[in-house]
Every structure is written in structure tokens, then in C-alpha cells.
Design an enzyme around this catalytic site. Sequence first.
Site, PDB file in Angstrom:
ATOM      1  N   SER A 102       0.965  -1.143  -0.049  1.00 14.37           N
ATOM      2  CA  SER A 102      -0.101  -0.049  -0.043  1.00 14.37           C
ATOM      3  C   SER A 102       0.846   1.321   0.009  1.00 14.37           C
ATOM      4  CB  SER A 102      -0.941  -0.108   1.406  1.00 14.37           C
ATOM      5  OG  SER A 102      -1.462   1.134   1.391  1.00 14.37           O
ATOM      6  N   TYR A 131      -0.773  -0.293  10.353  1.00 14.32           N
ATOM      7  CA  TYR A 131      -1.003  -0.740   8.880  1.00 14.32           C
ATOM      8  C   TYR A 131       0.215  -0.397   8.241  1.00 14.32           C
ATOM      9  CZ  TYR A 131      -3.361  -1.186   4.323  1.00 14.32           C
ATOM     10  OH  TYR A 131      -3.816  -1.559   3.163  1.00 14.32           O
TER      11      TYR A 131
END
Length: 239
Positions: free
Chosen positions: A142, A155
Site C-alpha cells: 500500500s 497498517y
Amino acid sequence: MQSIKGKKALVTGGSRGLGKAIALALANEGVDVAITGRNKNTLEETVNEIEKLGVKATYSVFNVADKGEVKKEIETLINSFGAFDILINNAGIAAFGSFIEMDEDEWEEIVKTNLFGPYYVSKAVLPSMVDLGSGDIINVSSTAGLKGNAVTSAYSASKAGLIGMSESLMFELRKKNIRVSTLTPSTIASEMSKDVLKITDGDPDKVLQPEDFAELIVDMLKLNKRALLASASLWSTNP
């Protein structure tokens, strides 16, 4: 570009959202697809959709963060479905909150799923790829792994770790004719991203869609085997 028809792919987290879009895109190219996830009902529904495209499909229920489950179920899949030419490490989870307030167990679960999960699955699949003398592994990271932000510590840490692992693996495995690529998309409209879109006031219709990302993966896999796209970022044009 080469054809990928007749190859076998494993897509983790393949029953819904981004993983489902990837699985269907591969099936449309004539690839036999195995998907994994934690919900048997959604896995069965997606396998039925894949089979309607004229390819073989199967599923396995396990948690990628559980090393024992991964080893056992991947071995079963390879024995019954065949060795995989393609591995898409897509399964992942997200939760957002301040570093101080986020529960420690939740922080750890995110890292185990998003970093250790691809590690466990890759480790289980790789021996058969080495035996085949070729293969493709695509790890879905990501843009949050490229740059941390407030409330994304867990994350971002997990996705940054995946980028590092994936790049190291790329250098190690390309000498065995196995291509390892890392993809870092910005927000993709999915069930997992709904909290991010709420925080940023993003428009789900203007951000990347799962099908956009799936198209990129198919194009990467079709590259001539002498060519390797080691990493790529895909962004929404005007979210």
C-alpha cells in the site's frame, strides 16, 4: 506479451473485494484459480462465479496469520490442484487509531496478517515454484507502506515491512526465474477501505476500483518472462 492461459494461481483473501476482482480477472484469461479466506460461504460463492468462466477453481479456508494452518492447507491445495505458477498475496486487514490508544493485540494482529501472512504463504508455495523453474509472486502492499500517517501506525508498519521483504525476495529469486513484484496502490474502494474514506471524506466512486488494480496485475503477468516489473504504485487520478 505472453499468454497466461492454462496457468494455476493462488489468490489469498480471494472471496471478496480486491481479491475477488483479481481472481475473476485471472479466470477471464484462462487461469485456473484457487482462493483462500476465512468465510466458507463467500469462498464457495466466488468459486462458483469463477467456474462459470470455464476454468477450474477451488478454495481453502484458513487464516494466513496462522503458520500451522498455512503449511497444512497449502500442501493440501498443491497436492489436489497442482503446483502454482502465480501467487497473489492479497489477504490483509486494517484498523486505524492513535498509537497510544490502539489495543496491543489488535496492532499485533495487523502485523501478523499483513506481513507474516505473505511470509508464511510464500514460504509454503515457493519450493514447488523452484521445482518448476519459474513463477510469479505479487505482493499487495500500500502507499501507506511508503509513507506513514497519523492513526495508521500498525497498517503502515505492516505494509512497509512487506515492501522490504518483497524487494529482498525479488533479488534472491530472479536468479531462479521467479519474478517477485510489489504493488503499492492508494485507496481502493472496498469494504476494508470504508473507514479510510470516512476519515478523509473520500468519494468511493472516484477512488480506484478493484477491477482497475486487477487489470494491472494481469498486464504484469503477461510481460515477457525476461521482463520484471519489480514495483509499481497505482493512484486514483482525482479522488
